[in-house]
Write an enzyme that holds these catalytic residues in place. Sequence first.
Site, PDB file in Angstrom:
ATOM      1  N   ASN A  44       0.830  -1.203   0.000  1.00 47.74           N
ATOM      2  CA  ASN A  44       0.000   0.000   0.000  1.00 47.74           C
ATOM      3  C   ASN A  44       0.865   1.254   0.000  1.00 47.74           C
ATOM      4  O   ASN A  44       0.632   2.198  -0.757  1.00 47.74           O
ATOM      5  CB  ASN A  44      -0.922   0.024   1.222  1.00 47.74           C
ATOM      6  CG  ASN A  44      -2.025  -1.011   1.151  1.00 47.74           C
ATOM      7  OD1 ASN A  44      -2.338  -1.544   0.086  1.00 47.74           O
ATOM      8  ND2 ASN A  44      -2.625  -1.312   2.290  1.00 47.74           N
ATOM      9  N   TYR A 111      -6.507 -14.889   6.813  1.00 47.12           N
ATOM     10  CA  TYR A 111      -5.271 -15.011   6.044  1.00 47.12           C
ATOM     11  C   TYR A 111      -4.951 -16.468   5.725  1.00 47.12           C
ATOM     12  O   TYR A 111      -5.197 -17.359   6.532  1.00 47.12           O
ATOM     13  CB  TYR A 111      -4.101 -14.418   6.824  1.00 47.12           C
ATOM     14  CG  TYR A 111      -4.188 -12.930   7.062  1.00 47.12           C
ATOM     15  CD1 TYR A 111      -3.708 -12.026   6.118  1.00 47.12           C
ATOM     16  CD2 TYR A 111      -4.753 -12.437   8.240  1.00 47.12           C
ATOM     17  CE1 TYR A 111      -3.782 -10.661   6.343  1.00 47.12           C
ATOM     18  CE2 TYR A 111      -4.827 -11.072   8.468  1.00 47.12           C
ATOM     19  CZ  TYR A 111      -4.339 -10.190   7.514  1.00 47.12           C
ATOM     20  OH  TYR A 111      -4.421  -8.840   7.738  1.00 47.12           O
ATOM     21  N   ARG A 175       1.099  -7.110  14.316  1.00 49.43           N
ATOM     22  CA  ARG A 175       0.343  -8.323  14.014  1.00 49.43           C
ATOM     23  C   ARG A 175       0.646  -9.322  15.136  1.00 49.43           C
ATOM     24  O   ARG A 175       1.406 -10.276  14.937  1.00 49.43           O
ATOM     25  CB  ARG A 175       0.732  -8.895  12.645  1.00 49.43           C
ATOM     26  CG  ARG A 175       0.489  -7.972  11.464  1.00 49.43           C
ATOM     27  CD  ARG A 175      -0.998  -7.748  11.222  1.00 49.43           C
ATOM     28  NE  ARG A 175      -1.249  -7.061   9.961  1.00 49.43           N
ATOM     29  CZ  ARG A 175      -1.268  -5.737   9.810  1.00 49.43           C
ATOM     30  NH1 ARG A 175      -1.054  -4.961  10.881  1.00 49.43           N
ATOM     31  NH2 ARG A 175      -1.502  -5.177   8.645  1.00 49.43           N
ATOM     32  N   LYS A 233      -0.131   8.251  15.360  1.00 48.80           N
ATOM     33  CA  LYS A 233      -1.455   8.351  14.746  1.00 48.80           C
ATOM     34  C   LYS A 233      -2.535   8.306  15.824  1.00 48.80           C
ATOM     35  O   LYS A 233      -2.549   7.389  16.645  1.00 48.80           O
ATOM     36  CB  LYS A 233      -1.645   7.211  13.743  1.00 48.80           C
ATOM     37  CG  LYS A 233      -0.727   7.308  12.531  1.00 48.80           C
ATOM     38  CD  LYS A 233      -0.634   6.012  11.760  1.00 48.80           C
ATOM     39  CE  LYS A 233       0.320   5.043  12.420  1.00 48.80           C
ATOM     40  NZ  LYS A 233       0.639   3.868  11.579  1.00 48.80           N
ATOM     41  N   GLU A 237      -8.788  12.037  15.531  1.00 51.89           N
ATOM     42  CA  GLU A 237      -8.296  13.234  16.219  1.00 51.89           C
ATOM     43  C   GLU A 237      -7.060  13.824  15.571  1.00 51.89           C
ATOM     44  O   GLU A 237      -6.670  14.954  15.896  1.00 51.89           O
ATOM     45  CB  GLU A 237      -8.002  12.903  17.684  1.00 51.89           C
ATOM     46  CG  GLU A 237      -9.237  12.482  18.479  1.00 51.89           C
ATOM     47  CD  GLU A 237      -8.900  12.132  19.914  1.00 51.89           C
ATOM     48  OE1 GLU A 237      -7.725  12.341  20.315  1.00 51.89           O
ATOM     49  OE2 GLU A 237      -9.789  11.651  20.626  1.00 51.89           O
ATOM     50  N   GLY A 238      -6.413  13.097  14.666  1.00 52.36           N
ATOM     51  CA  GLY A 238      -5.259  13.641  13.971  1.00 52.36           C
ATOM     52  C   GLY A 238      -3.984  12.910  14.302  1.00 52.36           C
ATOM     53  O   GLY A 238      -3.943  11.678  14.330  1.00 52.36           O
ATOM     54  N   GLY A 267      -6.135   0.344   5.683  1.00 49.66           N
ATOM     55  CA  GLY A 267      -5.270   1.140   4.821  1.00 49.66           C
ATOM     56  C   GLY A 267      -5.117   2.583   5.252  1.00 49.66           C
ATOM     57  O   GLY A 267      -4.320   3.320   4.669  1.00 49.66           O
ATOM     58  N   ALA A 268      -5.856   3.002   6.283  1.00 49.72           N
ATOM     59  CA  ALA A 268      -5.764   4.395   6.722  1.00 49.72           C
ATOM     60  C   ALA A 268      -4.358   4.721   7.227  1.00 49.72           C
ATOM     61  O   ALA A 268      -3.786   5.767   6.906  1.00 49.72           O
ATOM     62  CB  ALA A 268      -6.792   4.677   7.806  1.00 49.72           C
ATOM     63  N   ASP A 270      -1.619   3.211   6.403  1.00 48.76           N
ATOM     64  CA  ASP A 270      -0.703   3.180   5.269  1.00 48.76           C
ATOM     65  C   ASP A 270      -0.786   4.490   4.491  1.00 48.76           C
ATOM     66  O   ASP A 270       0.233   5.027   4.044  1.00 48.76           O
ATOM     67  CB  ASP A 270      -1.021   1.998   4.354  1.00 48.76           C
ATOM     68  CG  ASP A 270      -1.017   0.675   5.094  1.00 48.76           C
ATOM     69  OD1 ASP A 270      -0.218   0.533   6.047  1.00 48.76           O
ATOM     70  OD2 ASP A 270      -1.822  -0.207   4.742  1.00 48.76           O
TER      71      ASP A 270
END
Length: 330
Positions: A44, A111, A175, A233, A237-238, A267-268, A270
Amino acid sequence: MTASSSAPEILSFGEAMAMFVATSSGDLAEVEHFSRDIAGADTNVAIGLSRLGFRVGWLSRVGNDSAGQYLRARLVAEGLDCRFLSTDSEHPTGLLFKERAAGGADPRVEYMRRNSAASQLSPEDAGEVDFSALRHLHATGIPPAVSASCRELSQQLIQRAREHGASVSFDPNLRPTLWSSESEMRTTLNAMAAHANWVLPGLSEGQLLTGRDNAHDIAGFYLDQGAEAVVIKLGPEGSYYRGTLTGHDESFTVAGVPVSEVIDTVGAGDGFAVGFVSAMLDGLDPRQALKRANLIGAEQVQVLGDMEGLPHRERLQQLETTRFETGLSM
């Protein structure tokens, strides 16, 4: 291989998987139809940076099967340099199945990656990499969780990149189920982070890895280990920054970009990494980098799919003009 303008300036590595996404909501056991796509946090980020015009190399393995052929074709179509993507005739390409979640909830994913081709990656796979041509290496905590040989490769790539003057970003991308113990996970990933320039954990990841409660102390842990900047992250909230990239120790929070509807959260993080890394390589300051990171992360959660929200350069310029020059996000 000698350094040349055609050699990748950014390198990413790990496991790309063929992803089958349910076309309707419900339990995966009951869904009848799926659409095929590509998945993998490391890919990604590689694809996101390629869409922004960087020359990105992808180092991995795929099986000698239809899924591997599909992945190679998709990655090449996205502009990735696949000279370091080898075919393993003895192990299959990894697969995953992803449910169609409702209301912005995290989708359930299954998976099928045990003994996959990419899990056989080792330091030998980096034998042809021209580190003198690299500007940047992006690493995550996923490859070292997959196998011991992948762990050795991860450590070597970070070491060689730093030795040759390339910057290194590290996203823990935890993970836990892939690790034999939580202690091993913390020790291994914190050691990798200590050799990175920019460390990009989520708040809960940072808490788990460092034992610290808040963003300021989590960042301090990694700065004390040798990182130059830590960006945490914070979801909607930013994000929070603490580091020395401007020549002195500073910290601040940049508010998140509001969205009308969250479609898919995968994916956020990434997308966030794509924003921060691209901004730093573009020569922006840390505050501008966090703004871009928040923006691309917000774009990603508004679409279905792991990378469909990652913009090309023209689209990014339009978004930044709309959001930031008009002050809509602040």
